[in-house]
Design an enzyme around this catalytic site. Structure first.
Site, PDB file in Angstrom:
ATOM      1  N   SER A 158      -0.872   0.663  -7.464  1.00  8.01           N
ATOM      2  CA  SER A 158       0.549   0.990  -7.299  1.00  8.01           C
ATOM      3  C   SER A 158       1.384   0.692  -8.537  1.00  8.01           C
ATOM      4  CB  SER A 158       1.087   0.245  -6.082  1.00  8.01           C
ATOM      5  OG  SER A 158       0.274   0.584  -4.991  1.00  8.01           O
TER       6      SER A 158
ATOM      7  N   ARG B  17       2.706   2.835 -17.488  1.00 13.65           N
ATOM      8  CA  ARG B  17       3.249   1.532 -17.912  1.00 13.65           C
ATOM      9  C   ARG B  17       3.115   0.563 -16.746  1.00 13.65           C
ATOM     10  NH1 ARG B  17       7.334   4.803 -16.518  1.00 13.65           N
ATOM     11  NH2 ARG B  17       8.498   4.060 -14.725  1.00 13.65           N
TER      12      ARG B  17
ATOM     13  N   ASP C 167       0.391   3.304  -3.528  1.00 12.63           N
ATOM     14  CA  ASP C 167       0.581   2.794  -2.164  1.00 12.63           C
ATOM     15  C   ASP C 167       1.383   3.751  -1.284  1.00 12.63           C
ATOM     16  OD1 ASP C 167       2.818   2.221  -3.673  1.00 12.63           O
ATOM     17  OD2 ASP C 167       2.889   0.093  -3.194  1.00 12.63           O
TER      18      ASP C 167
END
Ligand code: ADP
Length: 452
Positions: free
Chosen positions: A130, A145, A183
């Site tokens: 996630s 990132r 997620d």
């Protein structure tokens, strides 16, 4: 008392998402919507089409915890059994190397599989990862990132599934990632599996994010796979949403300065579990510096991240007449002994304001999605011009903050009613999916298990 009230009012004025006029609220919703439309680029994948029997595993790596799951899928793709184990991620692994982190995860999976199955069979693995990823296929994607305090160097640009596959091979596991999801997508997959009216999923835990099912003709740049019905799952990465309409306070600016990912994830930093306690601490610290409400406790309040969000929740939910829990927390966690009751009341008020603002912003985000889908009762979908009656709409929702903090849920529901109106709000169900992000990933691994 007058001093306390003045400080509270000043903070309230600066912090609270004020009861904006209907017009101002509308302007904000439209701004949010525009931003969402700009973000219609990152596609995910089809909700589960229910046809694979067998045992599947999943790893869910999201923020403060990670989970390993075993899901047994039977005939008709019914989930027969499910086992989940949670484990905290050691802090040092969030700042070490990718190899160390994935070795740790692979070992945890290995131990779990040995306990559960004992035998070394080839298995398909769903990997819920996630963090923002540039998805290149169902089972691959590169990290854009880090967020949520992770700061592993040299990981951006790497294929996350491949790195995990290498770690799994190093541990001698006969397991391969067949579905890489985040997620929200896992939660949507499970939500959709349970209830076909599920059109979106929202995570409010350590971080926050959302995804929803979009008609493919509304996608500007189509990168992903179609669902059976011709829709596409759009991972919004809404944690990074920003708009000049969001009231950013000096506490938000100070918080941002303390984080590893400055200038990123602005929406997330106002809403999610890693940050709310810290926002409240920053407010209390300023109060200690500028008034005598905490006597000489400014030093105690100067240490970042000493007030966690579960503690903020416990303070807000203390309903004892003398606020004894607030007293205990101030004494034991913030080293402020002997606070008078009126000061404790003030602390509760600050925690309330921070909570309420977060819940209202999350609600505004959900309404933005409903509006995008033409399910907000306004009758005009933003990408089409057809009038429609509000239909039953289910939003799958998950995350430690939402699930563990009833007052947050109350404020979120209240804001939905306020923005949508009672009648439309009644057509919207927020449905909690327990460990949905990982279970959904296992189901998606099952769907794509021929890639094993
Ligand atoms: P992740 O999967 O990203 O680790 P979770 O969904 O497990 O996140 O949520 C963890 C977050 O939820 C923590 O950051 C914590 O601040 C928040 N949280 C957990 N329990 C509570 C609670 N009872 N009240 C408020 N916040 C909570």
């Amino acid at each position: 008392a007058a001093g306390c009230a003045a400080v509270t009012c000043a903070i309230a004025a600066a912090l609270v998402a004020r009861r904006a006029s209907a017009r101002a609220r509308w302007r904000r919703a439209v701004a949010l919507l525009r931003e969402f439309e700009d973000g219609l680029r990152h596609a995910a994948r089809a909700p589960c089409d229910r046809n694979e029997e067998g045992i599947y595993y999943a790893i869910d790596l999201g923020g403060t915890n990670f989970r390993v799951l075993r899901v047994e899928v039977g005939a008709g793709s019914v989930v027969i059994s499910r086992k989940v184990e949670h484990e905290p991620i050691p802090e040092e692994l969030t700042k070490g190397t990718l190899e160390e982190l994935f070795n740790f995860i692979a070992l945890a999976l290995k131990n779990f599989m040995e306990r559960e199955d004992g035998k070394d069979e080839r298995r398909a693995l769903g990997f819920t990862f996630s963090f923002p990823v540039r998805q290149t296929s169902v089972s691959s994607g590169s990290l854009i990132r880090w967020t949520k305090g992770f700061a592993i160097e040299d990981a951006a640009g790497k294929d996350i599934a491949q790195c995990l596959n290498e770690a799994l091979a190093r541990s001698g596991l006969n397991v391969r990632v067949t579905a890489l999801v985040n997620d929200t997508v896992g939660t949507l997959a499970l939500g959709h599996y349970h209830d076909e009216d599920t059109v979106a999923a929202v995570i409010i835990g350590a971080g926050t994010n959302a995804c929803y099912i979009e008609r493919t003709d509304a996608i500007i740049k189509c990168q992903g796979l179609l669902t059976n019905s011709g829709g596409m799952v759009v991972n919004m990465e809404w944690g990074n949403f920003w708009s000049s309409h969001l009231p950013r306070t000096l506490y938000d600016i100070s918080l941002d300065d303390e984080t590893q990912n400055r200038n990123d994830q602005g929406f997330e930093k106002m809403i999610s579990g890693i940050y709310l306690g810290e926002i409240a601490r920053l407010v209390l610290h300023r109060m200690a510096l500028e008034s005598d409400v905490f006597s000489d406790a400014a030093d105690s309040l100067s240490v970042p991240f000493t007030l966690s969000t579960p503690l903020l929740a416990a303070i807000r939910e203390d309903d004892s007449p003398d606020l004894s829990e607030v007293k205990r927390i101030l004494q034991e966690h913030l080293r402020i002994p002997g606070t008078p009751l009126k000061t404790r009341r003030l602390v509760v008020k600050v925690c309330d304001i921070v909570t309420r603002r977060a819940a209202r912003l999350a609600a505004a985000g959900i309404v933005g999605i409903l509006k995008k889908l033409g399910r907000d009762g306004s009758g005009v979908a933003s990408t089409g011009r057809t009038r429609s009656q509000p239909r039953r709409t289910v939003v799958a929702i998950e995350g430690g903050l939402y699930q563990g903090y009833p007052v947050f849920r109350e404020y979120l529901d209240e804001a939905l009613v306020e923005i949508l109106g009672e009648e439309v709000a009644q057509t919207v169900t927020l449905r909690v999916t327990e460990d949905g992000s990982g279970t959904g990933a296992a189901l998606l691994a099952a769907v794509h298990s021929s890639n094993r």
